[in-house]
Design a protein around this motif. Sequence first.
Motif, PDB file in Angstrom:
ATOM      1  N   LEU A   1      40.220  76.251  59.448  1.00 42.76           N
ATOM      2  CA  LEU A   1      39.685  75.048  60.065  1.00 42.76           C
ATOM      3  C   LEU A   1      39.906  73.886  59.106  1.00 42.76           C
ATOM      4  N   ILE A   2      40.409  72.800  59.630  1.00 47.86           N
ATOM      5  CA  ILE A   2      40.621  71.600  58.808  1.00 47.86           C
ATOM      6  C   ILE A   2      39.648  70.536  59.302  1.00 47.86           C
ATOM      7  N   LEU A   3      38.787  70.088  58.405  1.00 53.31           N
ATOM      8  CA  LEU A   3      37.789  69.074  58.752  1.00 53.31           C
ATOM      9  C   LEU A   3      38.232  67.716  58.228  1.00 53.31           C
ATOM     10  N   PRO A   4      38.054  66.660  59.012  1.00 55.69           N
ATOM     11  CA  PRO A   4      38.461  65.320  58.578  1.00 55.69           C
ATOM     12  C   PRO A   4      37.430  64.699  57.637  1.00 55.69           C
ATOM     13  N   PRO A   5      37.780  63.592  57.012  1.00 51.65           N
ATOM     14  CA  PRO A   5      36.832  62.910  56.115  1.00 51.65           C
ATOM     15  C   PRO A   5      35.543  62.470  56.825  1.00 51.65           C
ATOM     16  N   THR A   6      35.573  62.280  58.131  1.00 50.33           N
ATOM     17  CA  THR A   6      34.380  61.849  58.870  1.00 50.33           C
ATOM     18  C   THR A   6      33.319  62.945  58.967  1.00 50.33           C
ATOM     19  N   PHE A   7      33.675  64.178  58.607  1.00 51.49           N
ATOM     20  CA  PHE A   7      32.722  65.284  58.713  1.00 51.49           C
ATOM     21  C   PHE A   7      31.485  65.037  57.844  1.00 51.49           C
ATOM     22  N   ALA A   8      31.687  64.669  56.591  1.00 52.97           N
ATOM     23  CA  ALA A   8      30.557  64.465  55.672  1.00 52.97           C
ATOM     24  C   ALA A   8      29.647  63.342  56.162  1.00 52.97           C
ATOM     25  N   LYS A   9      30.237  62.255  56.636  1.00 51.77           N
ATOM     26  CA  LYS A   9      29.442  61.133  57.141  1.00 51.77           C
ATOM     27  C   LYS A   9      28.578  61.573  58.325  1.00 51.77           C
ATOM     28  N   SER A  10      29.168  62.350  59.233  1.00 51.75           N
ATOM     29  CA  SER A  10      28.429  62.842  60.402  1.00 51.75           C
ATOM     30  C   SER A  10      27.307  63.784  59.984  1.00 51.75           C
ATOM     31  N   LEU A  11      27.581  64.617  59.007  1.00 49.25           N
ATOM     32  CA  LEU A  11      26.578  65.558  58.515  1.00 49.25           C
ATOM     33  C   LEU A  11      25.393  64.818  57.886  1.00 49.25           C
ATOM     34  N   PHE A  12      25.674  63.817  57.051  1.00 46.08           N
ATOM     35  CA  PHE A  12      24.596  63.054  56.414  1.00 46.08           C
ATOM     36  C   PHE A  12      23.781  62.279  57.442  1.00 46.08           C
ATOM     37  N   LEU A  13      24.457  61.726  58.441  1.00 47.63           N
ATOM     38  CA  LEU A  13      23.760  60.979  59.493  1.00 47.63           C
ATOM     39  C   LEU A  13      22.795  61.900  60.244  1.00 47.63           C
ATOM     40  N   THR A  14      23.247  63.096  60.548  1.00 48.67           N
ATOM     41  CA  THR A  14      22.408  64.074  61.250  1.00 48.67           C
ATOM     42  C   THR A  14      21.254  64.527  60.363  1.00 48.67           C
ATOM     43  N   GLN A  15      21.523  64.751  59.096  1.00 49.03           N
ATOM     44  CA  GLN A  15      20.480  65.195  58.164  1.00 49.03           C
ATOM     45  C   GLN A  15      19.422  64.120  57.970  1.00 49.03           C
ATOM     46  N   ASP A  16      19.815  62.854  57.986  1.00 49.80           N
ATOM     47  CA  ASP A  16      18.850  61.764  57.850  1.00 49.80           C
ATOM     48  C   ASP A  16      17.903  61.689  59.049  1.00 49.80           C
ATOM     49  N   ARG A  17      18.359  62.150  60.199  1.00 50.48           N
ATOM     50  CA  ARG A  17      17.576  62.041  61.432  1.00 50.48           C
ATOM     51  C   ARG A  17      16.667  63.243  61.678  1.00 50.48           C
ATOM     52  N   PHE A  18      17.122  64.447  61.316  1.00 50.37           N
ATOM     53  CA  PHE A  18      16.388  65.657  61.676  1.00 50.37           C
ATOM     54  C   PHE A  18      16.043  66.494  60.445  1.00 50.37           C
ATOM     55  N   SER A  19      14.823  67.060  60.443  1.00 49.95           N
ATOM     56  CA  SER A  19      14.434  67.903  59.308  1.00 49.95           C
ATOM     57  C   SER A  19      15.039  69.301  59.415  1.00 49.95           C
ATOM     58  N   LYS A  20      15.235  69.798  60.643  1.00 52.00           N
ATOM     59  CA  LYS A  20      15.869  71.105  60.858  1.00 52.00           C
ATOM     60  C   LYS A  20      16.907  70.938  61.965  1.00 52.00           C
ATOM     61  N   PHE A  21      18.160  71.212  61.639  1.00 47.73           N
ATOM     62  CA  PHE A  21      19.212  71.009  62.635  1.00 47.73           C
ATOM     63  C   PHE A  21      20.355  71.995  62.429  1.00 47.73           C
ATOM     64  N   VAL A  22      21.126  72.151  63.489  1.00 49.42           N
ATOM     65  CA  VAL A  22      22.414  72.828  63.436  1.00 49.42           C
ATOM     66  C   VAL A  22      23.400  71.892  64.121  1.00 49.42           C
ATOM     67  N   MET A  23      24.397  71.459  63.373  1.00 48.51           N
ATOM     68  CA  MET A  23      25.446  70.602  63.923  1.00 48.51           C
ATOM     69  C   MET A  23      26.691  71.468  64.109  1.00 48.51           C
ATOM     70  N   PHE A  24      27.343  71.342  65.225  1.00 50.27           N
ATOM     71  CA  PHE A  24      28.523  72.155  65.503  1.00 50.27           C
ATOM     72  C   PHE A  24      29.511  71.347  66.329  1.00 50.27           C
ATOM     73  N   GLY A  25      30.706  71.881  66.469  1.00 55.21           N
ATOM     74  CA  GLY A  25      31.701  71.198  67.286  1.00 55.21           C
ATOM     75  C   GLY A  25      32.862  72.090  67.651  1.00 55.21           C
ATOM     76  N   ARG A  26      33.508  71.693  68.710  1.00 57.08           N
ATOM     77  CA  ARG A  26      34.709  72.381  69.172  1.00 57.08           C
ATOM     78  C   ARG A  26      35.912  71.810  68.426  1.00 57.08           C
ATOM     79  N   ALA A  27      37.013  72.550  68.445  1.00 50.67           N
ATOM     80  CA  ALA A  27      38.242  72.064  67.801  1.00 50.67           C
ATOM     81  C   ALA A  27      39.442  72.669  68.516  1.00 50.67           C
ATOM     82  N   PRO A  28      40.473  71.858  68.759  1.00 49.69           N
ATOM     83  CA  PRO A  28      41.670  72.415  69.388  1.00 49.69           C
ATOM     84  C   PRO A  28      42.403  73.332  68.420  1.00 49.69           C
ATOM     85  N   GLU A  29      43.102  74.303  68.968  1.00 49.58           N
ATOM     86  CA  GLU A  29      43.882  75.210  68.132  1.00 49.58           C
ATOM     87  C   GLU A  29      45.308  74.695  68.066  1.00 49.58           C
TER      88      GLU A  29
END
Length: 194
Positions: free
Chosen positions: A1-29
Amino acid sequence: LILPPTFAKSLFLTQDRFSKFVMFGRAPELSVPEWGSLFLENHPDKFANICQLASGRSIQSTPARYFAYNHNPWNDLPPLALGGIYWHNALVSEAILTGFETVDATAAITALHQSHHYRYTKWGTRERLTNSIESRLEADLCKESTLTDFVDQASYLLNSSGSLQSNHKRNANILNSALELRKRMLAMRAVRLC
């Protein structure tokens, strides 16, 4: 799996909003050679080009390919065939049942899933994995479920502009469906222990 640079920003944004979360996503093959991921990491412009090509592909039917979380909601999962055909449903439904906010970040993160062989697994080929006892049990587990794609049932959607929105298309019976899947998983665990 190759994650883009925007992954970290999205993760931090989600972590700032929720105390307990699971973030996930689909990806084309995509067919990207194994060395390609190293090349893309050092050439962000090329990564952007491939992401643009990938964004035109339909990924609605693909499973969630990555999971990021700040606490572990999966203490009681049976030994699923990780990377198997249905395991992503179990991960999302269990997160829902344990009170975690679930965030589908597919629209915000264009991740790429490399086509790959299965020689490194105990099955050796995709066909043998698909036909394995584990995958057949998982298929039976999810086949009769009233809701088979929990990825679409995230409590929040992270859109391409980086804002979190409630998922208004979420099924009102999500908890019942997740409880049904949990019962089936516990039954599967009992079968495997026998």
